[in-house]
Scaffold this motif. Structure first.
Motif, PDB file in Angstrom:
ATOM      1  N   ILE A 291       0.888  -1.246   0.065  1.00  0.00           N
ATOM      2  CA  ILE A 291       0.153  -0.063  -0.093  1.00  0.00           C
ATOM      3  C   ILE A 291       0.854   1.351  -0.153  1.00  0.00           C
ATOM      4  O   ILE A 291       0.670   2.208  -0.574  1.00  0.00           O
ATOM      5  CB  ILE A 291      -1.092   0.163   1.235  1.00  0.00           C
ATOM      6  CG1 ILE A 291      -1.786  -1.117   1.093  1.00  0.00           C
ATOM      7  CG2 ILE A 291      -1.513   1.286   1.227  1.00  0.00           C
ATOM      8  CD1 ILE A 291      -2.854  -1.373   2.286  1.00  0.00           C
ATOM      9  N   HIS A 292       1.917   1.283   0.567  1.00  0.00           N
ATOM     10  CA  HIS A 292       2.999   2.355   0.936  1.00  0.00           C
ATOM     11  C   HIS A 292       4.067   2.357   0.044  1.00  0.00           C
ATOM     12  O   HIS A 292       4.926   3.256  -0.045  1.00  0.00           O
ATOM     13  CB  HIS A 292       3.195   2.360   2.328  1.00  0.00           C
ATOM     14  CG  HIS A 292       2.048   2.503   3.244  1.00  0.00           C
ATOM     15  ND1 HIS A 292       1.429   3.398   3.415  1.00  0.00           N
ATOM     16  CD2 HIS A 292       1.617   1.309   4.086  1.00  0.00           C
ATOM     17  CE1 HIS A 292       0.246   3.095   4.224  1.00  0.00           C
ATOM     18  NE2 HIS A 292       0.680   1.985   4.844  1.00  0.00           N
ATOM     19  N   LYS A 293       4.495   1.301  -0.839  1.00  0.00           N
ATOM     20  CA  LYS A 293       5.744   1.234  -1.448  1.00  0.00           C
ATOM     21  C   LYS A 293       5.738   1.993  -2.600  1.00  0.00           C
ATOM     22  O   LYS A 293       7.120   2.373  -2.616  1.00  0.00           O
ATOM     23  CB  LYS A 293       6.034  -0.313  -1.809  1.00  0.00           C
ATOM     24  CG  LYS A 293       6.546  -1.159  -0.792  1.00  0.00           C
ATOM     25  CD  LYS A 293       6.980  -2.318  -1.488  1.00  0.00           C
ATOM     26  CE  LYS A 293       7.436  -3.191  -0.289  1.00  0.00           C
ATOM     27  NZ  LYS A 293       8.381  -4.612  -0.888  1.00  0.00           N
ATOM     28  N   ALA A 294       4.729   2.604  -3.166  1.00  0.00           N
ATOM     29  CA  ALA A 294       4.884   3.585  -4.146  1.00  0.00           C
ATOM     30  C   ALA A 294       5.237   4.965  -3.533  1.00  0.00           C
ATOM     31  O   ALA A 294       5.833   5.798  -4.442  1.00  0.00           O
ATOM     32  CB  ALA A 294       3.668   3.610  -5.005  1.00  0.00           C
ATOM     33  N   LEU A 295       5.261   5.152  -2.343  1.00  0.00           N
ATOM     34  CA  LEU A 295       5.500   6.626  -1.873  1.00  0.00           C
ATOM     35  C   LEU A 295       6.851   6.991  -1.685  1.00  0.00           C
ATOM     36  O   LEU A 295       7.542   8.081  -1.456  1.00  0.00           O
ATOM     37  CB  LEU A 295       4.835   6.411  -0.313  1.00  0.00           C
ATOM     38  CG  LEU A 295       3.506   6.282  -0.378  1.00  0.00           C
ATOM     39  CD1 LEU A 295       3.120   6.221   1.384  1.00  0.00           C
ATOM     40  CD2 LEU A 295       2.565   7.459  -1.014  1.00  0.00           C
ATOM     41  N   VAL A 296       7.955   5.654  -1.577  1.00  0.00           N
ATOM     42  CA  VAL A 296       9.381   6.095  -1.375  1.00  0.00           C
ATOM     43  C   VAL A 296      10.032   5.387  -2.374  1.00  0.00           C
ATOM     44  O   VAL A 296       9.702   4.306  -3.227  1.00  0.00           O
ATOM     45  CB  VAL A 296       9.804   5.685  -0.030  1.00  0.00           C
ATOM     46  CG1 VAL A 296       9.027   6.567   1.007  1.00  0.00           C
ATOM     47  CG2 VAL A 296       9.506   4.018   0.310  1.00  0.00           C
ATOM     48  N   VAL A 297      11.346   5.598  -2.573  1.00  0.00           N
ATOM     49  CA  VAL A 297      12.363   4.932  -3.445  1.00  0.00           C
ATOM     50  C   VAL A 297      13.093   4.046  -2.721  1.00  0.00           C
ATOM     51  O   VAL A 297      13.978   4.539  -1.708  1.00  0.00           O
ATOM     52  CB  VAL A 297      13.135   6.128  -4.127  1.00  0.00           C
ATOM     53  CG1 VAL A 297      14.279   5.391  -4.928  1.00  0.00           C
ATOM     54  CG2 VAL A 297      12.396   7.176  -4.757  1.00  0.00           C
ATOM     55  N   GLU A 298      12.997   2.875  -2.773  1.00  0.00           N
ATOM     56  CA  GLU A 298      13.416   1.848  -1.801  1.00  0.00           C
ATOM     57  C   GLU A 298      15.013   1.589  -2.156  1.00  0.00           C
ATOM     58  O   GLU A 298      15.985   1.405  -1.359  1.00  0.00           O
ATOM     59  CB  GLU A 298      12.853   0.530  -2.131  1.00  0.00           C
ATOM     60  CG  GLU A 298      11.660   0.221  -1.719  1.00  0.00           C
ATOM     61  CD  GLU A 298      11.124  -1.192  -1.817  1.00  0.00           C
ATOM     62  OE1 GLU A 298      10.893  -1.706  -2.862  1.00  0.00           O
ATOM     63  OE2 GLU A 298      10.597  -1.781  -0.816  1.00  0.00           O
ATOM     64  N   THR A 299      15.524   2.153  -3.130  1.00  0.00           N
ATOM     65  CA  THR A 299      17.077   1.996  -3.574  1.00  0.00           C
ATOM     66  C   THR A 299      17.662   3.312  -3.039  1.00  0.00           C
ATOM     67  O   THR A 299      18.892   3.461  -2.987  1.00  0.00           O
ATOM     68  CB  THR A 299      17.096   1.946  -5.042  1.00  0.00           C
ATOM     69  OG1 THR A 299      16.651   3.227  -5.739  1.00  0.00           O
ATOM     70  CG2 THR A 299      16.470   0.932  -5.534  1.00  0.00           C
ATOM     71  N   SER A 300      17.093   4.317  -2.388  1.00  0.00           N
ATOM     72  CA  SER A 300      17.701   5.365  -1.853  1.00  0.00           C
ATOM     73  C   SER A 300      18.656   5.248  -0.599  1.00  0.00           C
ATOM     74  O   SER A 300      18.190   4.355   0.196  1.00  0.00           O
ATOM     75  CB  SER A 300      16.687   6.652  -1.418  1.00  0.00           C
ATOM     76  OG  SER A 300      15.839   6.114  -0.413  1.00  0.00           O
ATOM     77  N   ARG A 301      19.702   5.662  -0.495  1.00  0.00           N
ATOM     78  CA  ARG A 301      20.724   5.272   0.461  1.00  0.00           C
ATOM     79  C   ARG A 301      20.333   6.459   1.661  1.00  0.00           C
ATOM     80  O   ARG A 301      20.239   7.614   1.473  1.00  0.00           O
ATOM     81  CB  ARG A 301      22.139   5.412   0.086  1.00  0.00           C
ATOM     82  CG  ARG A 301      23.045   4.728   1.115  1.00  0.00           C
ATOM     83  CD  ARG A 301      24.411   5.106   0.810  1.00  0.00           C
ATOM     84  NE  ARG A 301      25.348   4.237   1.858  1.00  0.00           N
ATOM     85  CZ  ARG A 301      25.395   4.554   3.146  1.00  0.00           C
ATOM     86  NH1 ARG A 301      24.906   5.674   3.482  1.00  0.00           N
ATOM     87  NH2 ARG A 301      26.357   4.051   3.758  1.00  0.00           N
ATOM     88  N   PRO A 302      20.474   6.033   2.744  1.00  0.00           N
ATOM     89  CA  PRO A 302      20.096   6.894   3.831  1.00  0.00           C
ATOM     90  C   PRO A 302      20.995   7.860   4.169  1.00  0.00           C
ATOM     91  O   PRO A 302      22.315   7.580   3.716  1.00  0.00           O
ATOM     92  CB  PRO A 302      20.252   5.964   5.160  1.00  0.00           C
ATOM     93  CG  PRO A 302      19.901   4.458   4.795  1.00  0.00           C
ATOM     94  CD  PRO A 302      20.430   4.522   3.294  1.00  0.00           C
ATOM     95  N   ALA A 303      20.664   9.211   4.354  1.00  0.00           N
ATOM     96  CA  ALA A 303      21.470  10.181   4.710  1.00  0.00           C
ATOM     97  C   ALA A 303      22.624  10.007   5.688  1.00  0.00           C
ATOM     98  O   ALA A 303      23.725  10.686   5.870  1.00  0.00           O
ATOM     99  CB  ALA A 303      20.750  11.583   4.705  1.00  0.00           C
ATOM    100  N   TYR A 304      22.352   9.293   6.636  1.00  0.00           N
ATOM    101  CA  TYR A 304      23.301   9.057   8.029  1.00  0.00           C
ATOM    102  C   TYR A 304      23.546   7.765   8.164  1.00  0.00           C
ATOM    103  O   TYR A 304      22.778   6.818   7.858  1.00  0.00           O
ATOM    104  CB  TYR A 304      22.525   9.626   9.190  1.00  0.00           C
ATOM    105  CG  TYR A 304      21.865  11.023   9.081  1.00  0.00           C
ATOM    106  CD1 TYR A 304      22.809  12.180   8.512  1.00  0.00           C
ATOM    107  CD2 TYR A 304      20.768  11.416   9.283  1.00  0.00           C
ATOM    108  CE1 TYR A 304      22.230  13.410   8.303  1.00  0.00           C
ATOM    109  CE2 TYR A 304      20.024  12.562   9.260  1.00  0.00           C
ATOM    110  CZ  TYR A 304      21.084  13.571   8.707  1.00  0.00           C
ATOM    111  OH  TYR A 304      20.543  14.976   8.594  1.00  0.00           O
TER     112      TYR A 304
END
Length: 340
Positions: A291-304
């Protein structure tokens, strides 16, 4: 006074955090004081997708640490270690920031609630702190992970904890924060494992700490071999070897939905494909995430967390690594005479 659920995640983990919040909200509708959900963001909100609106408040880590502190922690840790190093800080901040909150539940974004919250909150009527053990009995076989491995990662999982506002809780959080801020590494040789290994001291050092051994609490990859599950109408029940049914409170899907997650990528005690009793649970969980996976980019690397996460190797690569480690251990034990 009310209860607050905290989870801590990166932007990539937001689908799990939102699914957790939804399950928590669903099973708290019968409570007089409606609990709140808050997401501690161990990431930079500037990297959120355009137009993203969270149904739950976000508390970014940069509001809790100075730029210098943030940079120092980030450079020292992996993203996983970074989030662990900040966990006591987030929990203490909620008690400080929200004067009407008297109970804080922490749950990892891989958890789903499947039953009423009343038993959890009932324990906090007398307890200051609630912990759940990884396993509640001797595995009784030669499979892995064994008891010794839990001495490396900790006896209690830090994926779920609960705290009641009190001076004793303040003391615990200050002690824990002091230990993990600079010692949240995964380094078994140094006796370190995230924020989790420190929890072994909590029942000894602090008052009114309750360890929950109920098999319906915190069902997960590491304790499923002790338990079987079945659905009875809208309720999930768990059965242990003594054949006593208990209602399921919550399930941790870490390592169940993604075998590369967590501390047990090479476990050989549980064959998930053989467990028909959890098949529907996994389907339900994946649907909740979708339901929520389209909201974010799963391949993005965390900033910290600038250090790289360990890579999970499988097949021939893992076999070669094990062989090389075996050779190294052998050489460490062999006395090599001096050439002089």
């Amino acid at each position: 006074m009310t209860t607050l659920l905290l989870t801590i995640c990166t932007i990539r983990q937001l689908p799990g955090a939102l699914a957790l919040g939804n399950s928590f909200s669903h099973y708290s509708t019968n409570l007089i004081d409606k609990p709140l959900v808050l997401i501690g963001l161990a990431d930079d909100p500037e990297n959120l997708p355009a137009g993203f609106v969270s149904p739950y408040p976000l508390l970014p880590i940069h509001e809790l640490l100075s730029p210098a502190q943030l940079a120092a922690l980030s450079s020292a840790y992996t993203p996983t270690e970074f989030a662990a190093a900040c966990k006591p800080l987030f929990i203490a901040e909620l008690f400080r920031r929200y004067s009407t909150v008297d109970k804080v539940l922490y749950a990892a974004p891989t958890i789903q609630f499947l039953g009423s919250l009343s038993p959890v909150l009932g324990q906090l009527a007398t307890a200051n702190t609630i912990l759940t053990p990884f396993i509640t009995g001797n595995p009784g076989d030669s499979c892995w992970p064994d008891e010794k491995f839990f001495q490396n990662i900790g006896l209690y999982s830090s994926d779920f904890m609960a705290f009641k506002r009190s001076p004793e809780t303040d003391r615990l959080l200050a002690w824990w924060d002091d230990r993990v801020r600079e010692r949240a590494y995964i380094n078994f040789c140094e006796g370190l494992c995230l924020d989790q290994l420190w929890l072994m001291h909590v029942p000894v050092f602090f008052q009114n700490v309750v360890v929950i051994r109920n098999p319906g609490w915190h069902i997960a990859l590491w304790n499923l071999p002790e338990r079987s599950m079945r659905q009875a109408g809208n309720e999930w029940l768990v059965t242990t070897k003594d054949a006593k049914d208990q209602p399921v409170q919550f399930v941790n899907f870490k390592g169940l939905a993604n075998p590369d997650e967590g501390f047990f990528p090479y476990q050989n005690r549980l064959q998930i494909s053989d467990r028909a009793d959890i098949r529907q649970l996994l389907i339900n969980y994946r649907q909740a995430l979708a339901i929520h996976k389209a909201l974010v980019v799963e391949t993005s690397r965390p900033a910290y967390g600038k250090q790289p996460e360990p890579v999970v190797l499988r097949g021939w690569r893992y076999t070669i690594l094990q062989s090389l480690q075996g050779i190294t251990r052998f050489l460490d034990r062999v006395h090599i005479p001096s050439l002089h």
